[in-house]
Design an enzyme around this catalytic site. Structure first.
Site, PDB file in Angstrom:
ATOM      1  N   PRO A   1       0.884  -1.261  -0.375  1.00  0.00           N
ATOM      2  CA  PRO A   1      -0.419  -0.117   0.150  1.00  0.00           C
ATOM      3  C   PRO A   1       1.000   0.895   0.512  1.00  0.00           C
ATOM      4  CG  PRO A   1      -0.093  -0.874   2.491  1.00  0.00           C
ATOM      5  CD  PRO A   1       0.680  -2.267   1.285  1.00  0.00           C
ATOM      6  N   ASN A   2       0.470   2.321  -1.242  1.00  0.00           N
ATOM      7  CA  ASN A   2       0.548   3.748  -0.872  1.00  0.00           C
ATOM      8  C   ASN A   2       2.191   3.504  -1.782  1.00  0.00           C
ATOM      9  OD1 ASN A   2      -0.929   4.599   0.826  1.00  0.00           O
ATOM     10  ND2 ASN A   2      -0.043   3.777   2.764  1.00  0.00           N
TER      11      ASN A   2
ATOM     12  N   ARG B   1       5.216  11.787  -2.684  1.00  0.00           N
ATOM     13  CA  ARG B   1       5.294  12.051  -1.338  1.00  0.00           C
ATOM     14  C   ARG B   1       6.294  12.400  -0.352  1.00  0.00           C
ATOM     15  NH1 ARG B   1       4.274   6.719   2.389  1.00  0.00           N
ATOM     16  NH2 ARG B   1       4.680   5.080   0.944  1.00  0.00           N
TER      17      ARG B   1
ATOM     18  N   TYR C   1      11.867   8.974   0.827  1.00  0.00           N
ATOM     19  CA  TYR C   1      11.215   7.910   0.324  1.00  0.00           C
ATOM     20  C   TYR C   1      12.069   8.107  -1.268  1.00  0.00           C
ATOM     21  CZ  TYR C   1       7.558   6.256   3.384  1.00  0.00           C
ATOM     22  OH  TYR C   1       7.392   5.832   4.493  1.00  0.00           O
TER      23      TYR C   1
ATOM     24  N   ASN D   1       8.068  -5.686  -1.093  1.00  0.00           N
ATOM     25  CA  ASN D   1       8.103  -4.534   0.144  1.00  0.00           C
ATOM     26  C   ASN D   1       6.238  -4.637   0.600  1.00  0.00           C
ATOM     27  OD1 ASN D   1       7.955  -2.030   1.908  1.00  0.00           O
ATOM     28  ND2 ASN D   1       9.067  -0.986  -0.108  1.00  0.00           N
TER      29      ASN D   1
ATOM     30  N   ALA E   1       2.775  -0.647   4.869  1.00  0.00           N
ATOM     31  CA  ALA E   1       2.344  -0.832   6.110  1.00  0.00           C
ATOM     32  C   ALA E   1       2.055  -2.434   6.452  1.00  0.00           C
ATOM     33  CB  ALA E   1       1.524  -0.138   6.403  1.00  0.00           C
TER      34      ALA E   1
ATOM     35  N   GLU F   1      12.835  -9.561   1.505  1.00  0.00           N
ATOM     36  CA  GLU F   1      12.022  -8.571   2.505  1.00  0.00           C
ATOM     37  C   GLU F   1      12.923  -6.789   1.653  1.00  0.00           C
ATOM     38  OE1 GLU F   1      12.206  -9.192   6.121  1.00  0.00           O
ATOM     39  OE2 GLU F   1      10.365  -6.929   6.123  1.00  0.00           O
TER      40      GLU F   1
ATOM     41  N   HIS G   1      12.862  -2.769   2.155  1.00  0.00           N
ATOM     42  CA  HIS G   1      11.961  -1.224   2.703  1.00  0.00           C
ATOM     43  C   HIS G   1      13.229  -0.191   2.058  1.00  0.00           C
ATOM     44  CE1 HIS G   1       9.586  -2.868   5.104  1.00  0.00           C
ATOM     45  NE2 HIS G   1      10.062  -4.666   5.502  1.00  0.00           N
TER      46      HIS G   1
ATOM     47  N   ARG H   1      12.336   4.994  12.727  1.00  0.00           N
ATOM     48  CA  ARG H   1      11.700   5.996  12.690  1.00  0.00           C
ATOM     49  C   ARG H   1       9.925   5.223  13.819  1.00  0.00           C
ATOM     50  NH1 ARG H   1       8.446   4.864   6.655  1.00  0.00           N
ATOM     51  NH2 ARG H   1       7.167   6.340   7.682  1.00  0.00           N
TER      52      ARG H   1
END
Lengths: 149, 149, 149, 149, 149, 149, 149, 149, 149, 149, 149, 149
Positions: H11-12, H19, H24, H75, H78, H99, H101, H108
């Site tokens: 998501p996102n 953004r 990012y 990835n 969330a 995995e 990121h 964070r």
């Protein structure tokens, strides 16, 4: 040497040699006791054995030991981890206590890694199987010798 | 009997007999080692001793033991409770380990009640002062005998 | 006045004045020590300084201080938060300890907010930069005076 | 030197010298204040003292200090550990704060080991009895000097 | 419409407009109250205001409201997070309660993220600055209207 | 391309290829370093290697890297999980850090799932065995290229 | 006034007025939306409504709102408490967010007392039933007015 | 070389480059995919890309990959932190997982520091922005090569 | 019998008999005090009563009791659970303390199940309504008798 | 007997018989459903089946069941442990719920040992593989019979 | 007055007066019972006494009390802290329960500070030694009188 | 079919049908057993029943079942939540175990939501009242059939 040692075994230890042998070994409780009796005879120490699956009977037995035993060797089995009542009984009778475990409880489930016996024991031995008891016997003799000095 | 035992003592154990005698007893580390040497001679076991206040030196010493020792008796002192590196070293060399403590760590501060040595040890002994080491020695002999059987 | 003060600085404090100046200030460790030496001369106190990035060396140095120092001022740096071995060493040598921190550790990461030095220290000072050491020096003098009264 | 220091003492500190002397020492709060006044006179610093058992009064006093004090020395006593309202008041008035404790709070009950004052203080001193206040006074002078530079 | 609203503000809210304006905004508490009074006049609702830095005075004021107010709007400030006594007082007088916060407390320190007012409030508003109070006023009118229906 | 990379390996990594091969793989640390050297030569990057079982030596080495390295690749081994001192050293020298682990630490003991290196690293790689280092090397080159742009 | 408000309702809110009326009230979601539309017409604000039981659709809708809405009013229902993905979407589109809850979530199950929306919202309203939305509408108007000033 | 890699983004991540660029980076997801496609062509690996804001669609896509992909690069955005269902899907299809990121999740919010993907992944890469994917691609190639050996 | 008993009641206990009668019973505080006065007259004990909603006033009153009371009976109400300052005051004056609660606090909210009074009290009584005070009175008489023996 | 039972299966249960057979058994979901259909026919109960990997679709399906089903048998798979939204949907439709798990979830990962379904279910069955569903069917029949009595 | 009171004492309380007299006092359980019998005779209440070290016997005795006792006074000793079975028995027989402790359990080990008896008791008394029982007796009479009114 | 099932019921289950009927239902334990006996006769399975309030007796009974039972159905009552000794006994005898609860323990007190039986059981049933036992019986038959296949 003079002295009386009481060996107490808690719940399910009567099944030794019959269950989960990879954890607890091949020897039965009777085998272990026999070996201890031989050692006791050599050292001329009086030795008594008690096993029960009943918390209340173990408490009764501990209470009866007042004035009758100079050292208690205890493997409280599962009760080690939750019986505050046995903790209290051992504290009340004021006899030196040695804690014994056949297996290395720190390699097992989380709920087995807290002992209510340790805080009132002189010391403890864990992980050496039947040998744990023999080591406890030697420590008990040493403690009795110190008392009688 | 044949066999080589390495005894490792961690930080501040070189002060034994000099500090906090009510907790750790009157004997110096040298006293304890001397007694162990006598026992070793009787059993015809080779025995090596090492003490250091440096975590890194203890790790080096453990690594050097590969192929040179049949059993390690270790009182890692304060490192017991936080040195994952010693835990890893002991696991890596794949030699049977016996954990020893002079005092009953379960009667002391909360931060002393977790051991990183226990999960990789065969078993352990705590609370019997200098006697703890002798008991560990006997267990070590038994372990070596089992290996050589 | 008579008295010997040992000042111990832990890991990374040798970089003072060179790193993260917004947290630790502009002065180098040598600057701080020079100022302390001046104060010591005025008060006629003997002063020794030690810095190391090695936990083991700090333990060795603390042990050597037995009978050689009347007060220890220690900024154990990062070791403050996890070295049970330094905690034990300070407890073993039985010399009054004063804990010092340049920064206010309670404004920083959670893992810096527990000190293993505090429970064995007389008292402590945090957050005043280089001044923290001077304040500790004054406290040390007071403690020594009380001892010699 | 020019400057105004406000010394605030929280609940039960009016009993100093009368209660639990083994923890808090023999001196009364008035004794401590007298010594601080002497030091203040030497340094030509204006000094105000306030003690209260009432959280609300301490908050009022802190608010009144805006523009009237260059540094606050505070021993908030028991309020240290739960009064978010005093925390807020100190933060709101934007005057440098120095935290003081007579005893070493890290040797005491668990509920005394968290301070809500620390995160908004420049720094703090604990464990040196009455001397803690004098050290705070010196730090306050230094802070005021830095401001006026 | 008939009805009596009591607006209670807790510690340090008397400093509104004077402190930390980035968090709490430019308006003073008097500015906010003036705006509320205008709204109240339009709606023909009686309105009373109370601010205190003293927990005890707030409790007294809440108790006095029994039979004198139809709704309480409360911004208990720091007391929100630890005053069980104010929680009890609000529960005891059995008047509908609306919780108000100027800032978004869920963006701030962990200790500000638990409210002891919420469990006894009808509902709450947080994060809209002075507007939060106006929204609370509207909700209060609605609640009173429902009661009188 | 120009650039200097320092590769640091922590405790017990000198045993690579000799211990627990199911977890850590067959290659020795020297094997891995040799492969990295080949890659470095191709990219014309200077490369230095350091391994130690001593936390203090690792801190010393990191401090020495100031001005001598453009990027640090570190597998701190067991120190990853408790050495605040190495965390501090890496933060102090202000060189980009890449964290490497041979094994997938998130499949292992709970105490291995917190890293004190991660919060001060640019990024990290875990679980790909010897390949993890090569990937880190590529990332390091990219980081150095970005710096020199 | 000019402005576009997007009202998002999460899972099970389509059942409003049909389920658990003691908690959520008698009004259907359509009733609430109709009232909001009336208010919007008066204020000449454009208003859009969206409800879904699908987390993914809500994220899509939030993303589509970029450049299309000046304020988002969201009652994320159960997603409030665990959807980090909605948290991220709201953060990514950078539109002011107002959090709404019909019931007082702080009087309910423990798992409903943490909100992942709050930390990225301007502010929020909880516990006033359908009125909560109207209050949110007023706040949204205020926020839009501030933006366009 | 032969092999099929499936790249899944949660998501996102479709908003990449639009953004929060400080976290990012500047590149869009399409930019990243294009670069990966180039690398894939060189290595003659088949490559498929999938992005969704819907947990259910990601699960469906993972299930469809059985027998259709030799390695999954994921990835999960969330969903990484709470989707046990994706964890289960990945475990069920029994394809090696890598995995990825973009950001260093360990710098964070606390709720981003637990990954449900890690325990079922071969390994992972975090913090290197778009480069993280390229590194993952290399690792994927290596894994496929090992399989086909 | 000779003796002086001080009865202290904390916040909101002045509302007894007026609020939440199902929890606290029908009797007012004055009713309870009257009954205690009768009992005191019979036993010829001097009795003083104090109630306040102000933590500070309760602390003042406790301090004033030094040398003026032989036993304190305290129902600190909500302060029981968070006032370390009252805990400290009671400890400071060194008068035997009896803790009283009308309700069974162990059946209520979690935050009411920790008492800061218990650790400094001789003993306590909870759950018997007004009778709790009478029982406390009897215990107080016994304590005074023991003192004067 | 009359009655309508809805059987809902959550994410990844469509893979039954294809994945991790040691945990979930050999039977496919279709196999299980076929067996249930046979039992339903015998008992003359209407039976509907639904499986989805999408949380939102499951919520939609539960909502549609209002007035259409007399009992819901649900194995929510991974959603069991975190979907508050499904919990809410089940609670909202007010149909008796029976929770089913193929495996004994209490022997598995910690995150699988909390169920959000249990608190709103009549009861549950876990660990008997496909048999779990049959047992649930019998319980559902009993519940329906009780309703219709 | 008419009424039957059952007094139950748990494990190790048979040792009263013989063990840890500094904690539990000089009186034996028989002494306490004798005093209670005298009080009972005066009040014309029937009184039965039971002590056991066996949890099961205590449960049996509680069950037998149904219809045979109007109030139970229980000091469950160590069972207080872990016997859910006694908690259940007391709840099942539905007779008013009064909890008694000789010592102030809140001054002792952490594991003694939770009571499973409190949540099902009317109220409790702790810390007054033998007097605790007498106070419980008075409360029991009051409870019986209320029942028979 | 051939097979022997042992049904064990723990403390207070002998009161079934007599206590808290809203939780446990109207049927007595004898009623339940009678129904099971009927089912057993039909299936030609031998069935034994045991109930005790004594943990020790339950352990003894489990031990005696070795070689005498093919399946154990156990509702350990309150012992479910703390008796590690029963857990150990069940594990030791190595007979398949089915866990049963009358009520839905996940709707009740926190201390009832952990089961020490579950980790050693094949599976379990909770919440269906007397029906739970019948379902367990069916599962037991299935298990025995699988064994004898």
């Amino acid at each position: 040497m003079d002295g009386r040692i009481l060996v107490i075994n808690g719940p399910n230890l009567n099944l030794l040699g019959m269950r989960e042998k990879d954890i607890y070994g091949e020897k039965s409780l009777e085998d272990i006791n026999r070996e201890l009796r031989v050692m006791a005879m050599e050292k001329q120490v009086e030795m008594n054995f008690f096993q029960s699956n009943h918390e209340g009977e173990i408490i009764d037995r501990i209470q009866d030991a007042r004035g009758q035993a100079d050292c208690i060797i205890i493997n409280a089995g599962a009760f080690t981890h939750y019986s505050i009542a046995i903790h209290d009984a051992l504290k009340a009778v004021d006899i030196p206590v040695i804690e014994v475990h056949l297996s290395n409880i720190f390699k097992r489930e989380a709920f087995r890694q807290q002992s209510l016996i340790s805080p009132i024991a002189v010391g403890g031995i864990f992980g050496f199987g039947a040998l744990s008891y023999k080591m406890a016997f030697l420590a008990a003799c040493e403690i009795i010798r110190d008392q009688t000095d």
